[in-house]
Scaffold this motif. Structure first.
Motif, PDB file in Angstrom:
ATOM      1  N   THR A 420     -20.765  33.408 105.849  1.00 20.16           N
ATOM      2  CA  THR A 420     -20.514  34.479 104.582  1.00 20.16           C
ATOM      3  C   THR A 420     -19.358  33.114 103.849  1.00 20.16           C
ATOM      4  O   THR A 420     -18.233  32.758 103.882  1.00 20.16           O
ATOM      5  N   THR A 421     -19.785  33.482 102.826  1.00 21.58           N
ATOM      6  CA  THR A 421     -18.794  33.097 101.584  1.00 21.58           C
ATOM      7  C   THR A 421     -17.553  33.531 101.411  1.00 21.58           C
ATOM      8  O   THR A 421     -17.570  35.197 101.594  1.00 21.58           O
ATOM      9  N   PRO A 440     -16.197  29.334 100.304  1.00 23.77           N
ATOM     10  CA  PRO A 440     -18.171  28.665 100.453  1.00 23.77           C
ATOM     11  C   PRO A 440     -17.712  28.669 102.414  1.00 23.77           C
ATOM     12  O   PRO A 440     -16.362  27.574 102.976  1.00 23.77           O
ATOM     13  N   GLN A 441     -18.405  28.653 103.074  1.00 24.08           N
ATOM     14  CA  GLN A 441     -18.423  28.209 104.334  1.00 24.08           C
ATOM     15  C   GLN A 441     -18.251  26.808 104.175  1.00 24.08           C
ATOM     16  O   GLN A 441     -18.548  26.033 104.001  1.00 24.08           O
TER      17      GLN A 441
END
Length: 495
Positions: A420-421, A440-441
């Motif tokens: 997840t962000t 973000p990932q």
């Protein structure tokens, strides 16, 4: 007397507390200066390649990074940009082991990565006799995105022998491929420079032609070798710069050939080898085994630069100690390149012309609090480590002195392994910045990728604190903060 002792104890306690607070405070980052220093990458920086694209970014690759691309806004900040792992070697086959010397090129509207690899022997190690050059292709406008396709080997079918360090020259509507090879397959021994034409970026269309073999004493240190060819064009001449002697030797160095730009580049007689090295070790400046370079220009295109690798100590050979370094290339009155002498570590050098004013702040030098910590167990970080926020409330804070009242871009280099962000609180001088910082990932494997999270803020001249605070229990790894000053031409009047 008892009152005096109590008073002294209180004063002493206050002094100790003040010292503790002072030691926990972040070091003040001095005013930005228009300089950089070597090394750009202090270890695992072998065979560096840099490509300046029309999108305004520099793209950097190195042997020790696997098939990864670094993307940077500046030449001096190559290794502090985003890092994206774009491809992995297959588990079996002719290119399944020991990826060397990747180069990124933009040709005919697509991206290509040329690299060296070999097959796997029964014991799992790479087969030294089967080293060949290969190519990947990607039609995405951004080479860190899209899909990389394995387009196989680049070779002369009539002379399919040992080959490494492939590179490409675009000239007069033709594509030329140069590499280091051998007359036939054998372990060790002499390496030579070959050239051929390409009908397209993945297909060789002529037989190979030998351009150079080791003939001078300075080309034969350890083993007689010519390798890692690189092209440089200027004022009607084409220069082919190569690395000479063995990388395990401190004598690893650069030499060059030259040819008129209107010559037949497949004719060996058109090329002249310069009798002395272009660039070599400097024990006085702590640079040994200087070689395997690439060329680029400053952001405004007015200066030539060379990215190369060197060891900081004698006898360190071809391993992980090789550092990526940057050096300006000057020109002699006769039109030949002059690379000078390797600069010593930590010497301030002028920024490449056209680079923006910036402050570069390492996370390991910031103040960490509420459980955040400094570590260095991962790879490919800048400086000496990075900071980790493992839970909500953990904070990383920098203090910096800015020299003008302007808008600034804050670039945080980070890694987030979560799917997840993640959202961090962002504060400037203790005040929350609306929207915070979204991360973000980056990748599911620690430090396979680094990304940049950016925010623009308006700051006055003077001292400021900038901090990020975790809002969840997901570990967030912060490597550095780069602050770019936006030119006044983009903002209106200066203040």
């Amino acid at each position: 007397m008892a009152m005096k002792r109590r008073t002294m104890a209180i004063v002493y306690s206050i002094l100790i507390a003040a010292l503790a607070v002072a030691s926990a405070s972040p070091a003040l980052a001095a005013n930005a200066t228009p300089t950089y220093s070597n090394p750009l990458k202090p270890e695992r920086g072998a065979d560096p390649w840099v490509y300046k694209h029309t999108d305004g970014y520099y793209y950097y690759m190195t042997t020790a990074g696997g098939v990864s691309i670094w993307k940077s806004k500046t030449l001096s900040g190559l290794t502090s940009g985003e890092k994206t792992e774009v491809w992995t070697l297959p588990s079996a086959g002719p290119n399944s082991r020991e990826m060397w010397a990747p180069e990124l090129h933009y040709l005919e509207g697509k991206w290509y990565i040329y690299y060296t690899a070999t097959d796997r022997r029964p014991n799992g190690t790479g087969d030294p006799l089967k080293r060949r050059t290969f190519v990947l292709e990607n039609d995405s406008p951004d080479p860190t995105k899209g899909t990389w396709i394995d387009r196989g080997q680049v070779f002369d079918p009539d002379n399919d022998y040992w080959a490494i360090d492939g590179t490409v020259l675009e000239h007069n509507g033709e594509l030329y491929f140069a590499w280091s090879g051998k007359p036939y397959d054998y372990a060790g021994g002499e390496q030579r420079i070959y050239i051929a034409t390409l009908s397209d970026p993945v297909t060789m269309s002529s037989n190979r032609v030998e351009l150079s073999r080791p003939t001078y004493d300075w080309e034969t240190g350890g083993t007689p070798i010519n390798e890692a060819p690189q092209f440089l064009k200027r004022d009607g001449n084409i220069f082919l710069v190569f690395s000479a002697s063995h990388c395990s030797s401190d004598e690893y160095k650069l030499g060059f050939l030259s040819a008129p730009e209107d010559a037949d580049l497949l004719n060996p007689e058109a090329w002249t080898k310069h009798p002395t090295p272009l660039f070599q070790q400097s024990p006085e400046n702590g640079a040994y085994g200087t070689g395997h370079n690439s060329f680029t220009t400053s952001p405004d295109g007015t200066e030539n630069y060379m990215v190369y690798h060197a060891n900081p100590e004698s006898g360190q050979g071809c391993g992980q100690f090789r550092q990526t370094r940057l050096q300006k290339v000057e020109w002699n009155p006769d039109g030949t390149p002059n690379a000078g002498v390797p600069t010593a570590d930590s010497v301030d050098l002028p920024l490449p012309s056209g680079e923006p004013v910036k402050w570069f702040l390492e996370a390991e030098a910031a103040a960490v609090s509420n459980g955040a910590e400094v570590s260095k167990t991962a790879l490919h970080y800048t400086g000496t480590g990075y900071a980790v926020a493992n839970g909500a409330g953990e904070t990383i804070e920098w203090t910096v002195e800015l020299d003008k009242h302007r808008n600034y871009i804050l670039d945080f280099r980070y890694s987030n392994l979560a799917s997840t962000t993640e959202q961090l609180e962002l504060r400037v001088d203790g005040e929350l910045v609306l929207g915070g910082l979204a991360l973000p990932q980056t990748a599911t494997r620690l430090w396979a990728d680094y990304k940049l999270a950016s925010r623009e803020v308006r700051l006055k001249k003077g001292v400021h604190t900038i901090s990020v605070t975790a809002t969840s229990g997901t570990p967030i790894y912060i490597d550095s903060l780069t602050i770019y000053q936006i030119p006044p031409s983009e903002l209106g009047d200066d203040h």
